[in-house]
Design an enzyme around this catalytic site. Structure first.
Site, PDB file in Angstrom:
ATOM      1  N   ASP A 162       0.875  -1.189   0.038  1.00  0.00           N
ATOM      2  CA  ASP A 162       0.029  -0.030   0.010  1.00  0.00           C
ATOM      3  C   ASP A 162       0.815   1.187  -0.125  1.00  0.00           C
ATOM      4  O   ASP A 162       1.949   1.274  -0.114  1.00  0.00           O
ATOM      5  CB  ASP A 162      -0.874   0.053   1.255  1.00  0.00           C
ATOM      6  CG  ASP A 162      -0.048  -0.345   2.464  1.00  0.00           C
ATOM      7  OD1 ASP A 162       0.953  -0.042   2.707  1.00  0.00           O
ATOM      8  OD2 ASP A 162      -0.737  -1.134   3.436  1.00  0.00           O
ATOM      9  N   HIS A 512       1.079  -8.535  -4.069  1.00  0.00           N
ATOM     10  CA  HIS A 512       0.152  -7.371  -3.590  1.00  0.00           C
ATOM     11  C   HIS A 512       0.814  -6.182  -3.263  1.00  0.00           C
ATOM     12  O   HIS A 512       1.132  -5.982  -2.187  1.00  0.00           O
ATOM     13  CB  HIS A 512      -0.697  -8.036  -2.348  1.00  0.00           C
ATOM     14  CG  HIS A 512      -1.755  -7.218  -1.761  1.00  0.00           C
ATOM     15  ND1 HIS A 512      -2.870  -7.280  -1.978  1.00  0.00           N
ATOM     16  CD2 HIS A 512      -1.754  -6.200  -0.972  1.00  0.00           C
ATOM     17  CE1 HIS A 512      -3.662  -6.446  -1.266  1.00  0.00           C
ATOM     18  NE2 HIS A 512      -2.806  -5.696  -0.589  1.00  0.00           N
ATOM     19  N   ASP A 560       0.126 -17.850  -5.486  1.00  0.00           N
ATOM     20  CA  ASP A 560       0.777 -16.666  -6.171  1.00  0.00           C
ATOM     21  C   ASP A 560      -0.438 -15.720  -6.557  1.00  0.00           C
ATOM     22  O   ASP A 560      -0.517 -15.737  -7.920  1.00  0.00           O
ATOM     23  CB  ASP A 560       1.722 -17.071  -7.244  1.00  0.00           C
ATOM     24  CG  ASP A 560       2.312 -15.880  -7.876  1.00  0.00           C
ATOM     25  OD1 ASP A 560       2.337 -14.678  -7.180  1.00  0.00           O
ATOM     26  OD2 ASP A 560       3.060 -16.053  -8.927  1.00  0.00           O
ATOM     27  N   GLU A 569       2.532 -10.119  -0.156  1.00  0.00           N
ATOM     28  CA  GLU A 569       2.659  -8.879   0.146  1.00  0.00           C
ATOM     29  C   GLU A 569       4.024  -8.669   0.639  1.00  0.00           C
ATOM     30  O   GLU A 569       4.392  -9.362   1.770  1.00  0.00           O
ATOM     31  CB  GLU A 569       1.628  -8.166   0.992  1.00  0.00           C
ATOM     32  CG  GLU A 569       1.921  -6.626   0.949  1.00  0.00           C
ATOM     33  CD  GLU A 569       0.789  -5.769   1.834  1.00  0.00           C
ATOM     34  OE1 GLU A 569       0.707  -4.633   1.650  1.00  0.00           O
ATOM     35  OE2 GLU A 569       0.030  -6.584   2.520  1.00  0.00           O
TER      36      GLU A 569
END
Length: 622
Positions: A162, A512, A560, A569
């Protein structure tokens, strides 16, 4: 002039003899009575005898030797010089090629890549030589509305996939990187990564210095996080860092700054990060001094009486992600680093005060307290303090506490081995230090670093191992454990894949991660417009080289898939631990004569003699 013949007759003898002389009778009796010639007669016939040469001697002061023997000795020395000495002199003066370092091992190859992850996570105005072509400037307005921070909170690192800047794990990541440089600077130099890793640390510490008034001696607040809307909920519907799937460069939503008026844990970790970095940058006196000053200020804030509420308590923007469960470990951790950075005796006096380990529960033999992580610094702190005892052995009045820390460190190391059944291991051999929950790899690498480092500490003081109950464990056993975890991560696992992106032939390709999964194609996607890339089954358009993902589950299975943040992540903390473990275990630097660890680097600020510890101040409150 001719010689005279005193005997008469000619010199020449006629070769023809007459018959009379040939037939003359021989008087044999006369022959029998012939006597030997005396010396005078012999001299008539043979000439004078050779005169005997007298030996000559040379007085050398302490001994008298024959001159002839002395000459033989001198000629022997000269001959030896010509035969032996001269070739040696010539050989030594012939220019020699420097010995080549051994070829990089797989740990060094992985280390080169792991460091690049930090370049990809940078926020702010990026340098031209950042090396990640698909990244650009971002977060340029972070903290722009803060009245006390000139220029805002621009810089630092994004935590994971993020676009949030969590200061607690960011600070811990910088501390880990600095610790690895303090111990293994020569290895970083040997593999050509010394300048790179220092630049990464400085990028982080420059930012941490912005999170409080580092020029002051006393502060009353600390900025703890930069994230959208202050909530960043997993399942929210308001545009923020979790709801939107955008590249950092395309963020178009508000990013408010969190602050804490009490932060004993966060303050302690920021102090540890700045103090450890000050040791790394001792060759830059001005910057090192600036780091020490900032560390002392934020340490004082962390230890302030009446402000002992954890920084995350009651804050939903933090609590769900990086909730701190204690601050006593940060007190011990930061005090240790402050002592190594400054040599100020008040820090070691506090770190060894018997009340501190009691409040931290350091000696309580609690299983989870033996696991080194962003939330539990106790194993790192006890190892740091064991270092002091092993290398300097200051003795009274510190010895009792230091011995306790040393014993706890040894017990923690025992728990790493499967044979003692402290923790579960997958069938493939991965330690389950977080009991099978997500992000297993970050715990494996952080504790592998401690294992390899403790092995090097023992080897540096010529200690072959230690006892786990009746079992003697060697330094090689510890290194084997660390290698087993790294080998698993690099591909020696049931999935036969590397969990470090870009390393090996098979590795995760659907991370991610917003920046890696969204193409840099000149299109600025809206908050939800980027969801097409989040949900895509295709491989990432950008390879996030060096990123270590969360890792497989407790059954060695890995999916995956981009949506699987627990497994796929990467995080700052994970990669910081990976870098530290890799540099501690690689043989690349060892092959060039580099010692196990640099025993003296951290002690340059420590006084050679330890004065008696002053009594704790009256305001010290457990």
């Amino acid at each position: 002039m001719h010689s005279q013949n005193h005997w008469g007759g000619a010199f020449d003898i006629d070769g023809a003899e007459d018959d009379q002389s040939r037939n003359m009778d021989i008087d044999r009796g006369a022959l029998q009575h012939q006597h030997q010639l005396d010396e005078t007669q012999q001299s008539w016939l043979l000439g004078p005898p050779e005169a005997k040469k007298k030996d000559r001697y040379v007085d050398l002061g302490c001994v008298v030797v024959k001159r002839k023997l002395l000459w033989w000795m001198l000629w022997a020395v000269l001959g030896a010089f010509v035969l032996i000495g001269l070739p040696i002199i010539i050989a030594k003066n012939i220019p020699k090629k420097k010995p080549h370092a051994p070829p990089p091992d797989k740990y060094t190859d992985a280390l080169h890549k792991a460091l690049l992850f930090f370049n990809a996570q940078k926020s702010g105005k990026l340098p031209k030589n950042n090396g990640i072509p698909w990244r650009g400037n971002s977060g340029m307005k972070d903290g722009a509305d803060l009245p006390d921070v000139k220029g805002g909170l621009v810089g630092g690192y994004y935590d994971a996939g993020d676009n949030i800047k969590f200061h607690f794990p960011m600070a811990f990541s910088m501390t880990l990187l600095s610790w690895s440089v303090v111990e293994y600077a020569d290895r970083y130099k040997a593999i050509g990564e010394y300048d790179h890793v220092r630049e990464l640390i400085k990028w982080g510490t420059d930012y941490l210095l912005l999170t409080f008034n580092s020029s002051a001696s006393t502060i009353n607040k600390l900025y703890s996080q930069v994230s959208s809307v202050g909530t960043a909920k997993i399942n929210g519907s308001t545009p923020d860092d979790h709801f939107c799937w955008n590249r950092p460069e395309d963020m178009a939503y508000p990013r408010p700054v969190q602050q804490a008026s009490a932060a004993p844990d966060l303050g302690g970790e920021v102090a540890a990060a700045l103090a450890s970095a000050s040791i790394v940058f001792r060759d830059n006196a001005a910057y090192s001094k600036k780091l020490v000053k900032g560390a002392a200020t934020v340490y004082k804030f962390a230890r302030a009486n009446g402000k002992r509420t954890p920084y995350s308590r009651g804050n939903p923007a933090i609590e769900y992600f990086y909730n701190s469960t204690s601050y006593w470990d940060e007190f011990m951790w930061s005090a240790s680093w402050m002592y190594y950075a400054t040599g100020n005796n008040s820090y070691i006096s506090f770190a060894t005060d018997p009340r501190l380990p009691k409040n931290a529960k350091a000696f309580f033999n609690i299983l989870d307290f033996s696991v080194f992580s962003w939330d539990n610094k106790l194993p790192g702190a006890t190892l740091l303090l064991s270092r002091l005892r092993m290398f300097l052995n200051p003795g009274y009045p510190y010895e009792e506490s230091l011995m306790g820390y040393h014993n706890v460190t040894s017990m923690n190391m025992c728990m790493y081995f499967p044979k003692f059944n402290a923790f579960n291991f997958t069938k493939g051999g991965l330690a389950q230090f977080n009991h099978g929950q997500g992000q297993a790899l970050q715990y494996a690498v952080a504790n592998s670093f401690l294992a390899a480092l403790y092995a090097d500490y023992m080897e540096s003081v010529n200690v072959p191992g230690w006892y786990c109950g009746p079992n003697f464990m060697t330094v090689d056993d510890l290194r084997s454990f660390a290698k087993s975890q790294l080998n698993y991560i690099l591909g020696d696992n049931p999935m036969k894949m590397s969990y470090v992106v870009g390393y090996g032939k098979k590795y995760p390709k659907r991370l991610h991660h917003r920046g890696a999964s969204t193409p840099k194609n000149g299109i600025k996607y809206s908050c939800t417009g980027g969801n097409k890339w989040r949900d895509s089954k295709k491989a990432d358009p950008h390879v996030l080289v060096g990123a270590m993902v969360g890792g497989p589950d407790k059954n060695d299975k890995f999916k995956d898939a981009r949506i699987s943040y627990a497994q796929n992540e990467p995080t700052l903390v994970g990669n910081a631990g990976l870098v530290a473990a890799l540099v501690a275990i690689t043989n690349s630097g060892r092959g060039t004569g580099v010692g196990a660890v640099d025993k003296n680097t951290m002690f340059s600020a420590v006084p050679p003699m330890f004065p008696a510890a002053p009594p704790p101040p009256a305001t010290w409150k457990p």
